[in-house]
Motif scaffolding. Sequence first.
Motif, short mmCIF file in Angstrom:
data_model
loop_
_atom_site.label_atom_id
_atom_site.label_comp_id
_atom_site.label_asym_id
_atom_site.label_seq_id
_atom_site.Cartn_x
_atom_site.Cartn_y
_atom_site.Cartn_z
N TYR A 322 -95.81 -37.79 -8.97
CA TYR A 322 -94.37 -38.03 -8.94
C TYR A 322 -93.64 -37.01 -9.81
O TYR A 322 -92.57 -36.50 -9.43
N HIS A 323 -94.22 -36.72 -10.95
CA HIS A 323 -93.60 -35.73 -11.85
C HIS A 323 -93.52 -34.38 -11.17
O HIS A 323 -92.48 -33.70 -11.22
N THR A 326 -90.83 -34.21 -8.39
CA THR A 326 -89.42 -34.25 -8.82
C THR A 326 -89.05 -33.15 -9.81
O THR A 326 -87.88 -33.04 -10.17
N ASP A 344 -79.99 -41.56 0.25
CA ASP A 344 -80.43 -40.91 -0.99
C ASP A 344 -81.95 -40.86 -0.89
O ASP A 344 -82.67 -41.71 -1.44
N GLY A 346 -84.32 -38.61 -1.80
CA GLY A 346 -85.21 -38.00 -2.77
C GLY A 346 -86.19 -38.95 -3.43
O GLY A 346 -87.41 -38.70 -3.41
N PRO A 347 -85.72 -40.03 -4.04
CA PRO A 347 -86.66 -40.96 -4.70
C PRO A 347 -87.70 -41.54 -3.75
O PRO A 347 -88.87 -41.69 -4.13
N GLY A 348 -87.28 -41.87 -2.53
CA GLY A 348 -88.22 -42.43 -1.57
C GLY A 348 -89.26 -41.42 -1.13
O GLY A 348 -90.46 -41.74 -1.04
N ALA A 350 -90.24 -38.77 -2.82
CA ALA A 350 -91.10 -38.48 -3.96
C ALA A 350 -92.12 -39.60 -4.17
O ALA A 350 -93.29 -39.35 -4.46
N GLU A 351 -91.68 -40.85 -4.00
CA GLU A 351 -92.59 -41.98 -4.18
C GLU A 351 -93.66 -41.99 -3.10
O GLU A 351 -94.85 -42.25 -3.38
N ARG A 381 -92.34 -49.72 -5.78
CA ARG A 381 -90.87 -49.60 -5.86
C ARG A 381 -90.23 -50.51 -4.81
O ARG A 381 -89.69 -50.04 -3.81
N LEU A 384 -86.90 -49.90 -3.11
CA LEU A 384 -86.75 -48.79 -2.16
C LEU A 384 -87.25 -49.15 -0.76
O LEU A 384 -87.30 -48.27 0.11
#
Length: 754
Positions: A322-323, A326, A344, A346-348, A350-351, A381, A384
Motif C-alpha cells: 500500500y505504501h 501511494t 475517488d 485512488g484509495p480503492g 491502492a487497496e 476497508r 470502501l
Amino acid sequence: MPPTSTYRVQVRPEFDLKATAELADYLAELGVSHLYTAPLLTAAPGSEHGYDVVDHARVNPQLGGEPGRAALVAALHAAGLGLVVDIVPNHAGVTAAAANPSWWDVLKHGPDSPYAGWYDIDWSRGRLLLPVLADEPDALDRLTVAGDELHYHDHRFPIADGTGGGSARDIHDRQHYELVAWTRGDAELNYRRFFAIAGLAGLRVEDPEVFAATHAELLRWYAEGAVQGIRVDHPDGLRDPGGYLQRLHEAAPDAWIVVEKILATAERLPPWPIAGTTGYDAMAEVSGVFVDTTTEAFFDTLDHHLTGGETSWHNLAHDSRYHVATTLLAAELARMGRLVPELDAGPGLAELAACFPVYRTYLPFGARHLARARAEAGRRRPQLIGVLDQLTARLRDPADELAQRFQQFTGAVTAKGVEDCAFYRWTRFTARNEVGADPTKFGLTLDEFHDAAQERQQSWPDGMTALSTHDTKRGEDVRARLAVLAELPGDWTEVVRRWVRIAPLPDPSLAHLIWQAAVGAWPIDRDRLHAYAVKAAREAGTLTTWRRPDQRFENALHAMVDKIYDDPALQREVADFAAAITPPGWSNSLGQKLVQLTMPGVPDTYQGTELWEHSLVDPDNRRPVDFGARRALLARLDDGWQPPIDATGAAKLLVTSRALRLRRRHPELFGAYRPVFAQGRAGEHALVFDRGGVVVVATRLPVGLSRHGGWDDAALSLDGFRFTDVVTGNEVVGRRIAVADVLATYPVALLVKQ
C-alpha cells in the motif's frame, strides 16, 4: 531442441564480448550446451547491466559492437555451443537522453514525433515531465544553452526548431518537455516507468510497429542461426504479455523462450507459447527441501524476542504494498484514477493492489485473483466496499484501459513492496526471503518437493531452473549455509541474542538480517558487509531510505558492522560459529546443486557458481569471476583428481561438471520423473528420484543425520540394475542398496543405469 543447460554470463564493459568468447572452450568442457548472456543491445553509457537499452538497432559498442558479437557467435559455434540472449521489451533507458535516438526525437518534436507512439506517455497532462533537477527553487537558473541544446550539468536536451532565443529558461518554457525537481517524479510523472525508475521509460510493444522496430536486430540474429533461445525480461510490465509472447513466438517459431515470470505459491503459468519461466519457482522448491520444517516455531519465538513483538507477514506485505502504491507509484495510481472520474478511485485501487495475492493477472486468465483481492480489500476497508465493487466491475474487463493499466500496476507494487521492502523487514529466517519464495513457507517436505517436480515434468518440462541469478537476494551457497540454522535453532538463538547486545542497532529486525548475512557469507570483507547493510537498511525503509538517508542511523549501522571486525572476541565468535555450520552448509550446497541440475527443466548455472559463491544481493553478486582458477581446477578433475569437500569448492565443480556433461551427452536419460523413497530410520534425510535412466541421491538435513548416527539401515530399492556413479566412478549393484555405501565419498550421487 531446447538447451540441455545454460550458463549465465554478465556481459558488461569490464567483461565484454571478446572476454566472453574466450570462455567458449571452458563452458564446453564444463558441459553446458548454451551460453546465456545479459542484454547485448546498446545500453546507456556506462551501464553495468544492459537493461537500460537506448538503441535497439545496434549491438552495444561498449561490449565490442557487431564485430564482438560475430566473434562470439563464431567461438560458440567452434565449441559446439548455442546462444540464449536476454531481451528487454518493457522499457528503454532515457536518463542519457542524447544516447537514445527515439527518446531524443520525442523530446524535440513532442506528440508529432514518429517515435511518440513508442512510449507510454500521457500527453493530456501537458508537457512531458522530466524529473532531473535538484530540489531547489532556482534549479532552472542553472540551465545553459549550447548550440541547439539545453544543458543542465551533464544532462543534455534538444531545442525544438524555431524555439530558440532569449534566456535558457525562456527557451525551456517553449519545449515539449518540462524539467522538474527529481522529488516530483513519483507523484507527477506522465509516462509509464519500470517500477519507480524515471530513467527507464515504458515501451508500447503491444503496437506491432514498435515491436517490429525494437525486435528487428534480435530477429536478424535468430534468422542467421546465431541465437537459439530468448529470455524475456519483466513480461509483467507489458500491456498484453500473452499477445506479445504470441507475436514473438510467431517471429521466432523455433526459439526456446523463457520469461522472467515470478509465480506465487500454487500459481499457474498462463498457457503461453513458451518453454516456461526463468526458474525462481524451481529455486524456491529446491532450496526449501533442504530446510528442516519442524523448527519454525523456534524462529517465531526468536523473532518475537529480538523485535519485542509479533509481526504478521501478511499484514507487513500488505502495508508495504500500500505504501508503494501511494508513494513511489503515485503517478501511475493517479493516471488510473483519471480513468474513473466519477469516483475517488485512488484509495480503492491502492487497496486492491495491496491485497493482490499474485504479481498480476492476464485477463481473462487469473480473474479469480482479482476476486480474492476484492474480498480481502473489503474485509480490511469495509467503508470502501461500494467503490471496490464499481472498480472490480471494470477491472474484470480485459478490454478496459483501467484493467490493462491495473494489471501492469500490481506487478510493480508487489516487486517494490515485497521483494524490495518487506523481505528486508521480516527477517526471522532469511534463507526463505528470496525472489519466488514465500517467507511464510518455512521449507518443503519430501512429498511436497516430489509433487512440485512431477508437476513441472508434466506441464513445463523445458522451462529454466535456477539457484542463483543477478537478482537473487543472496547466493545459493549462502542460502545453503543458512538452512543449517533451521537444524540448530537453539545454538543460533544463543549466539544471536548475545551478539545483538554486544553490537546493538536501533532496528532489531534489520540487525537479525545482518547477522544472518554475516554468518552466511563469512568470511566476508568489511566493505562488502558495510555496503550490504546500507542497501538492506534503505530497502527496508524503516529508519533510513534511498530518498531520505538518515545519517545518524546509518552511522549506528556502520558502527555495528565495524564492531564485528574490531572486537577480537566478537570476530572470533562469529568466525567460529560460521566455521561450525560451514561443513553441513557444503553438504546442502552439493545437494541442492545436483538436484537443480538434474530435476525436470533446463538448468542454468549463474556465472561462478560452479565453485562456492557466497555473494549477497546485487551489485555484490555481479563481482568479477576468476575463470582461470575454474579452468585449472576442472583440468585437475579431468586428470582423475577426486577432491575433498573443502574451501576450494572443487567438489562442487566436480558435481556440476559431471551432471552437466551427462545431460548434454545423454538427454534421453532425463525424460521422466519418479520419486524414490529411502527405507530405514534415516530415510527422510535422502532426497532421491529417478529421471528414467538416472537416479539422483542427495543428503538433506545433515546435522540431524549426524545426530541420529548416520545412515544406519537406510536403503534404496533400485530394481536390481547395475549403476555407475558418474561423480565418483564407483559401481553400485543390487536390488536393495545401502545409502551409506552410495554416499560413502560425497553427500550426493548421480547413478546411471548401465
